[in-house]
Design a protein around this motif. Structure first.
Motif, PDB file in Angstrom:
ATOM      1  N   ALA A  64       0.835  -1.202   0.000  1.00 23.96           N
ATOM      2  CA  ALA A  64       0.000   0.000   0.000  1.00 23.96           C
ATOM      3  C   ALA A  64       0.868   1.250   0.000  1.00 23.96           C
ATOM      4  N   PHE A  65       1.945   1.242   0.764  1.00 24.96           N
ATOM      5  CA  PHE A  65       2.838   2.402   0.774  1.00 24.96           C
ATOM      6  C   PHE A  65       3.544   2.548  -0.561  1.00 24.96           C
ATOM      7  N   ALA A  66       3.918   1.422  -1.161  1.00 26.39           N
ATOM      8  CA  ALA A  66       4.568   1.471  -2.466  1.00 26.39           C
ATOM      9  C   ALA A  66       3.610   2.016  -3.514  1.00 26.39           C
ATOM     10  N   GLU A  67       2.342   1.658  -3.385  1.00 27.95           N
ATOM     11  CA  GLU A  67       1.339   2.143  -4.337  1.00 27.95           C
ATOM     12  C   GLU A  67       1.229   3.655  -4.268  1.00 27.95           C
ATOM     13  N   GLU A  68       1.277   4.174  -3.078  1.00 27.02           N
ATOM     14  CA  GLU A  68       1.213   5.628  -2.920  1.00 27.02           C
ATOM     15  C   GLU A  68       2.378   6.294  -3.638  1.00 27.02           C
ATOM     16  N   ALA A  69       3.478   5.604  -3.720  1.00 29.24           N
ATOM     17  CA  ALA A  69       4.638   6.141  -4.416  1.00 29.24           C
ATOM     18  C   ALA A  69       4.536   5.898  -5.922  1.00 29.24           C
ATOM     19  N   GLY A  70       3.457   5.230  -6.341  1.00 33.08           N
ATOM     20  CA  GLY A  70       3.226   5.012  -7.759  1.00 33.08           C
ATOM     21  C   GLY A  70       3.862   3.748  -8.309  1.00 33.08           C
ATOM     22  N   THR A  71       4.271   2.813  -7.414  1.00 34.26           N
ATOM     23  CA  THR A  71       4.940   1.608  -7.904  1.00 34.26           C
ATOM     24  C   THR A  71       4.115   0.349  -7.725  1.00 34.26           C
ATOM     25  N   ALA A  72       2.904   0.455  -7.201  1.00 35.10           N
ATOM     26  CA  ALA A  72       2.106  -0.749  -6.940  1.00 35.10           C
ATOM     27  C   ALA A  72       1.079  -0.955  -8.039  1.00 35.10           C
ATOM     28  N   GLU A  73       0.321  -2.031  -7.878  1.00 33.22           N
ATOM     29  CA  GLU A  73      -0.656  -2.412  -8.883  1.00 33.22           C
ATOM     30  C   GLU A  73      -1.826  -1.422  -8.946  1.00 33.22           C
ATOM     31  N   SER A  74      -2.648  -1.534  -9.987  1.00 37.94           N
ATOM     32  CA  SER A  74      -3.778  -0.634 -10.194  1.00 37.94           C
ATOM     33  C   SER A  74      -4.855  -0.844  -9.137  1.00 37.94           C
ATOM     34  N   GLY A  75      -5.863   0.033  -9.147  1.00 40.08           N
ATOM     35  CA  GLY A  75      -6.971  -0.069  -8.185  1.00 40.08           C
ATOM     36  C   GLY A  75      -7.686  -1.406  -8.273  1.00 40.08           C
ATOM     37  N   ASP A  76      -7.903  -1.906  -9.503  1.00 38.89           N
ATOM     38  CA  ASP A  76      -8.560  -3.208  -9.660  1.00 38.89           C
ATOM     39  C   ASP A  76      -7.695  -4.330  -9.095  1.00 38.89           C
ATOM     40  N   GLY A  77      -6.425  -4.264  -9.352  1.00 39.71           N
ATOM     41  CA  GLY A  77      -5.517  -5.280  -8.836  1.00 39.71           C
ATOM     42  C   GLY A  77      -5.442  -5.241  -7.322  1.00 39.71           C
ATOM     43  N   ARG A  78      -5.445  -4.032  -6.782  1.00 39.65           N
ATOM     44  CA  ARG A  78      -5.408  -3.894  -5.324  1.00 39.65           C
ATOM     45  C   ARG A  78      -6.670  -4.468  -4.711  1.00 39.65           C
ATOM     46  N   ARG A  79      -7.798  -4.192  -5.328  1.00 37.28           N
ATOM     47  CA  ARG A  79      -9.070  -4.699  -4.803  1.00 37.28           C
ATOM     48  C   ARG A  79      -9.088  -6.223  -4.820  1.00 37.28           C
ATOM     49  N   SER A  80      -8.623  -6.829  -5.891  1.00 39.25           N
ATOM     50  CA  SER A  80      -8.609  -8.296  -5.941  1.00 39.25           C
ATOM     51  C   SER A  80      -7.633  -8.853  -4.907  1.00 39.25           C
ATOM     52  N   ALA A  81      -6.513  -8.161  -4.676  1.00 37.68           N
ATOM     53  CA  ALA A  81      -5.562  -8.609  -3.649  1.00 37.68           C
ATOM     54  C   ALA A  81      -6.189  -8.502  -2.260  1.00 37.68           C
ATOM     55  N   GLU A  82      -6.961  -7.434  -2.023  1.00 37.78           N
ATOM     56  CA  GLU A  82      -7.641  -7.279  -0.733  1.00 37.78           C
ATOM     57  C   GLU A  82      -8.668  -8.389  -0.523  1.00 37.78           C
ATOM     58  N   LEU A  83      -9.420  -8.701  -1.578  1.00 36.54           N
ATOM     59  CA  LEU A  83     -10.414  -9.764  -1.475  1.00 36.54           C
ATOM     60  C   LEU A  83      -9.750 -11.118  -1.224  1.00 36.54           C
ATOM     61  N   GLN A  84      -8.633 -11.369  -1.887  1.00 35.36           N
ATOM     62  CA  GLN A  84      -7.915 -12.620  -1.673  1.00 35.36           C
ATOM     63  C   GLN A  84      -7.380 -12.690  -0.249  1.00 35.36           C
ATOM     64  N   ALA A  85      -6.867 -11.588   0.248  1.00 39.64           N
ATOM     65  CA  ALA A  85      -6.354 -11.556   1.624  1.00 39.64           C
ATOM     66  C   ALA A  85      -7.477 -11.827   2.621  1.00 39.64           C
ATOM     67  N   ARG A  86      -8.642 -11.275   2.339  1.00 35.97           N
ATOM     68  CA  ARG A  86      -9.785 -11.510   3.231  1.00 35.97           C
ATOM     69  C   ARG A  86     -10.191 -12.983   3.214  1.00 35.97           C
ATOM     70  N   ARG A  87     -10.230 -13.587   2.021  1.00 40.60           N
ATOM     71  CA  ARG A  87     -10.564 -15.011   1.922  1.00 40.60           C
ATOM     72  C   ARG A  87      -9.539 -15.857   2.678  1.00 40.60           C
ATOM     73  N   ASP A  88      -8.263 -15.518   2.519  1.00 35.45           N
ATOM     74  CA  ASP A  88      -7.212 -16.260   3.223  1.00 35.45           C
ATOM     75  C   ASP A  88      -7.394 -16.157   4.732  1.00 35.45           C
ATOM     76  N   LEU A  89      -7.690 -14.971   5.216  1.00 34.98           N
ATOM     77  CA  LEU A  89      -7.894 -14.779   6.653  1.00 34.98           C
ATOM     78  C   LEU A  89      -9.097 -15.564   7.152  1.00 34.98           C
ATOM     79  N   GLU A  90     -10.190 -15.544   6.403  1.00 34.69           N
ATOM     80  CA  GLU A  90     -11.381 -16.287   6.800  1.00 34.69           C
ATOM     81  C   GLU A  90     -11.110 -17.790   6.819  1.00 34.69           C
ATOM     82  N   GLU A  91     -10.341 -18.285   5.854  1.00 33.87           N
ATOM     83  CA  GLU A  91      -9.985 -19.708   5.837  1.00 33.87           C
ATOM     84  C   GLU A  91      -9.143 -20.064   7.053  1.00 33.87           C
ATOM     85  N   GLN A  92      -8.198 -19.207   7.400  1.00 40.01           N
ATOM     86  CA  GLN A  92      -7.359 -19.455   8.572  1.00 40.01           C
ATOM     87  C   GLN A  92      -8.201 -19.475   9.840  1.00 40.01           C
ATOM     88  N   GLN A  93      -9.158 -18.571   9.930  1.00 43.61           N
ATOM     89  CA  GLN A  93     -10.005 -18.529  11.103  1.00 43.61           C
ATOM     90  C   GLN A  93     -10.867 -19.791  11.200  1.00 43.61           C
TER      91      GLN A  93
END
Length: 99
Positions: A64-93
């Motif tokens: 997220a900090f890298a994105e602010e500097a303009g080096t991270a993935e696009s908004g759509d890519g970030r959203r899919s990464a957030e959704l994947q992270a949420r799924r991973d967390l729910e599976e772990q729980q």
């Protein structure tokens, strides 16, 4: 000097007690030691899952900090990464509750 008291091990299910006693005998340890070792192993596993999730969170924060500097993935890519992270967390729980 007082002596420590033994753990009070009550099992409402006789079959459960028998199974745990058999497992302790197979390991060559006392019932108390077997139960304490199992509790320690479970706590350690929970700690390790927490640390894994924390490391993943730190990596996402870094992204997220890298994105602010303009080096991270696009908004759509970030959203899919957030959704994947949420799924991973729910599976772990879910796995944590199953343990």
């Amino acid at each position: 000097m007082s002596h420590p008291k033994a753990m009070n091990l009550r099992f409402p299910d006789p079959a459960q007690r028998s199974a745990i006693e058999a497992a302790a005998r197979q390991e060559g340890v006392s019932l108390q030691e077997y139960i304490l070792s199992a509790a320690y192993a479970r706590a350690t596993a929970v700690e390790e899952r927490f640390l894994d999730a924390f490391r993943a969170s730190m990596a996402r924060s870094g992204d997220a900090f890298a994105e602010e500097a303009g080096t991270a993935e696009s908004g759509d890519g970030r959203r899919s990464a957030e959704l994947q992270a949420r799924r991973d967390l729910e599976e772990q729980q879910e796995r944590g509750h199953a343990a």
